[in-house]
Design a protein around this motif. Sequence first.
Motif, mmCIF file in Angstrom:
data_model
loop_
_atom_site.group_PDB
_atom_site.id
_atom_site.type_symbol
_atom_site.label_atom_id
_atom_site.label_comp_id
_atom_site.label_asym_id
_atom_site.label_seq_id
_atom_site.Cartn_x
_atom_site.Cartn_y
_atom_site.Cartn_z
ATOM 1 N N LEU A 280 -52.356 66.685 -27.630
ATOM 2 C CA LEU A 280 -53.176 65.737 -28.377
ATOM 3 C C LEU A 280 -52.618 65.505 -29.776
ATOM 4 C CD1 LEU A 280 -55.687 63.962 -28.557
ATOM 5 C CD2 LEU A 280 -56.968 66.003 -29.239
ATOM 6 N N SER A 281 -52.204 66.570 -30.427
ATOM 7 C CA SER A 281 -51.652 66.446 -31.775
ATOM 8 C C SER A 281 -50.372 65.617 -31.777
ATOM 9 C CB SER A 281 -51.381 67.836 -32.342
ATOM 10 O OG SER A 281 -50.811 67.754 -33.617
ATOM 11 N N ALA A 282 -49.482 65.897 -30.826
ATOM 12 C CA ALA A 282 -48.225 65.146 -30.751
ATOM 13 C C ALA A 282 -48.478 63.689 -30.387
ATOM 14 C CB ALA A 282 -47.286 65.787 -29.732
ATOM 15 N N ALA A 283 -49.411 63.434 -29.484
ATOM 16 C CA ALA A 283 -49.726 62.059 -29.074
ATOM 17 C C ALA A 283 -50.339 61.274 -30.225
ATOM 18 C CB ALA A 283 -50.655 62.065 -27.872
ATOM 19 N N ARG A 284 -51.166 61.913 -31.016
ATOM 20 C CA ARG A 284 -51.768 61.227 -32.175
ATOM 21 C C ARG A 284 -50.710 60.848 -33.209
ATOM 22 N NH1 ARG A 284 -57.125 64.935 -33.090
ATOM 23 N NH2 ARG A 284 -58.488 63.760 -31.692
ATOM 24 N N ASP A 285 -49.693 61.693 -33.347
ATOM 25 C CA ASP A 285 -48.637 61.432 -34.326
ATOM 26 C C ASP A 285 -47.640 60.376 -33.851
ATOM 27 O OD1 ASP A 285 -49.756 63.310 -36.017
ATOM 28 O OD2 ASP A 285 -48.376 64.911 -35.432
ATOM 29 N N ALA A 286 -47.588 60.127 -32.539
ATOM 30 C CA ALA A 286 -46.632 59.166 -31.974
ATOM 31 C C ALA A 286 -47.222 57.760 -31.978
ATOM 32 C CB ALA A 286 -46.270 59.566 -30.550
ATOM 33 N N ALA A 287 -46.356 56.785 -32.180
ATOM 34 C CA ALA A 287 -46.770 55.384 -32.079
ATOM 35 C C ALA A 287 -46.723 54.961 -30.609
ATOM 36 C CB ALA A 287 -45.834 54.513 -32.900
ATOM 37 N N ALA A 288 -47.404 53.884 -30.273
ATOM 38 C CA ALA A 288 -47.376 53.374 -28.902
ATOM 39 C C ALA A 288 -45.937 53.090 -28.492
ATOM 40 C CB ALA A 288 -48.220 52.109 -28.792
ATOM 41 N N GLY A 289 -45.516 53.614 -27.332
ATOM 42 C CA GLY A 289 -44.164 53.433 -26.837
ATOM 43 C C GLY A 289 -43.199 54.524 -27.275
ATOM 44 N N GLU A 290 -43.598 55.357 -28.200
ATOM 45 C CA GLU A 290 -42.727 56.417 -28.712
ATOM 46 C C GLU A 290 -42.760 57.635 -27.790
ATOM 47 O OE1 GLU A 290 -41.894 58.550 -33.012
ATOM 48 O OE2 GLU A 290 -43.847 57.681 -32.633
ATOM 49 N N GLU A 291 -41.628 58.329 -27.700
ATOM 50 C CA GLU A 291 -41.526 59.534 -26.888
ATOM 51 C C GLU A 291 -41.625 60.769 -27.769
ATOM 52 O OE1 GLU A 291 -38.110 59.574 -24.366
ATOM 53 O OE2 GLU A 291 -38.681 57.710 -23.365
ATOM 54 N N PHE A 292 -42.125 61.857 -27.177
ATOM 55 C CA PHE A 292 -42.204 63.146 -27.855
ATOM 56 C C PHE A 292 -42.035 64.236 -26.810
ATOM 57 C CE2 PHE A 292 -46.425 61.703 -26.788
ATOM 58 C CZ PHE A 292 -47.044 62.810 -26.231
ATOM 59 N N THR A 293 -41.729 65.443 -27.258
ATOM 60 C CA THR A 293 -41.471 66.558 -26.348
ATOM 61 C C THR A 293 -42.444 67.692 -26.615
ATOM 62 O OG1 THR A 293 -39.130 65.978 -26.302
ATOM 63 C CG2 THR A 293 -39.710 68.184 -25.554
ATOM 64 N N ILE A 294 -43.020 68.206 -25.540
ATOM 65 C CA ILE A 294 -43.908 69.370 -25.593
ATOM 66 C C ILE A 294 -43.425 70.350 -24.532
ATOM 67 C CG2 ILE A 294 -46.282 70.216 -25.272
ATOM 68 C CD1 ILE A 294 -46.080 68.504 -27.709
ATOM 69 N N ASP A 295 -43.145 71.576 -24.923
ATOM 70 C CA ASP A 295 -42.710 72.625 -23.991
ATOM 71 C C ASP A 295 -41.547 72.171 -23.104
ATOM 72 O OD1 ASP A 295 -44.707 74.257 -25.020
ATOM 73 O OD2 ASP A 295 -46.149 73.692 -23.473
ATOM 74 N N GLY A 296 -40.601 71.464 -23.678
ATOM 75 C CA GLY A 296 -39.424 71.032 -22.948
ATOM 76 C C GLY A 296 -39.627 69.814 -22.062
ATOM 77 N N GLN A 297 -40.824 69.276 -21.998
ATOM 78 C CA GLN A 297 -41.129 68.093 -21.179
ATOM 79 C C GLN A 297 -41.287 66.890 -22.105
ATOM 80 O OE1 GLN A 297 -41.516 67.610 -17.749
ATOM 81 N NE2 GLN A 297 -41.760 65.459 -18.272
ATOM 82 N N ARG A 298 -40.602 65.789 -21.763
ATOM 83 C CA ARG A 298 -40.716 64.573 -22.565
ATOM 84 C C ARG A 298 -41.887 63.731 -22.069
ATOM 85 N NH1 ARG A 298 -35.639 61.117 -22.597
ATOM 86 N NH2 ARG A 298 -36.618 60.826 -20.630
ATOM 87 N N TYR A 299 -42.620 63.183 -23.026
ATOM 88 C CA TYR A 299 -43.752 62.311 -22.734
ATOM 89 C C TYR A 299 -43.600 61.032 -23.538
ATOM 90 C CZ TYR A 299 -45.912 66.481 -20.793
ATOM 91 O OH TYR A 299 -46.171 67.597 -20.046
ATOM 92 N N ARG A 300 -44.287 59.999 -23.101
ATOM 93 C CA ARG A 300 -44.313 58.724 -23.823
ATOM 94 C C ARG A 300 -45.772 58.350 -24.038
ATOM 95 N NH1 ARG A 300 -42.136 55.856 -20.225
ATOM 96 N NH2 ARG A 300 -40.011 56.155 -20.913
#
Length: 64
Positions: free
Chosen positions: A20-40
């Motif tokens: 949730l914290s990483a998703a809130r910090d990301a803009a729409a369409g942006e990717e981020f990584t949590i525990d080695g897994q990439r999310y968009r």
Amino acid sequence: MLPRLITAAEDELDAAGRMLSAARDAAAGEEFTIDGQRYRRTGRGSSTWRPSALFVTPADQPGR
């Protein structure tokens, strides 16, 4: 068994909080990584329909 259940629940809660914290910090369409897994973070940057909703998908899956 109860201590193991509590530990598993705490681990899931911790993972959900980091997501949730990483998703809130990301803009729409942006990717981020949590525990080695990439999310968009998908969806719109802002919405009047559900302004607090966050939509996240694994980055390696095609489509929305």
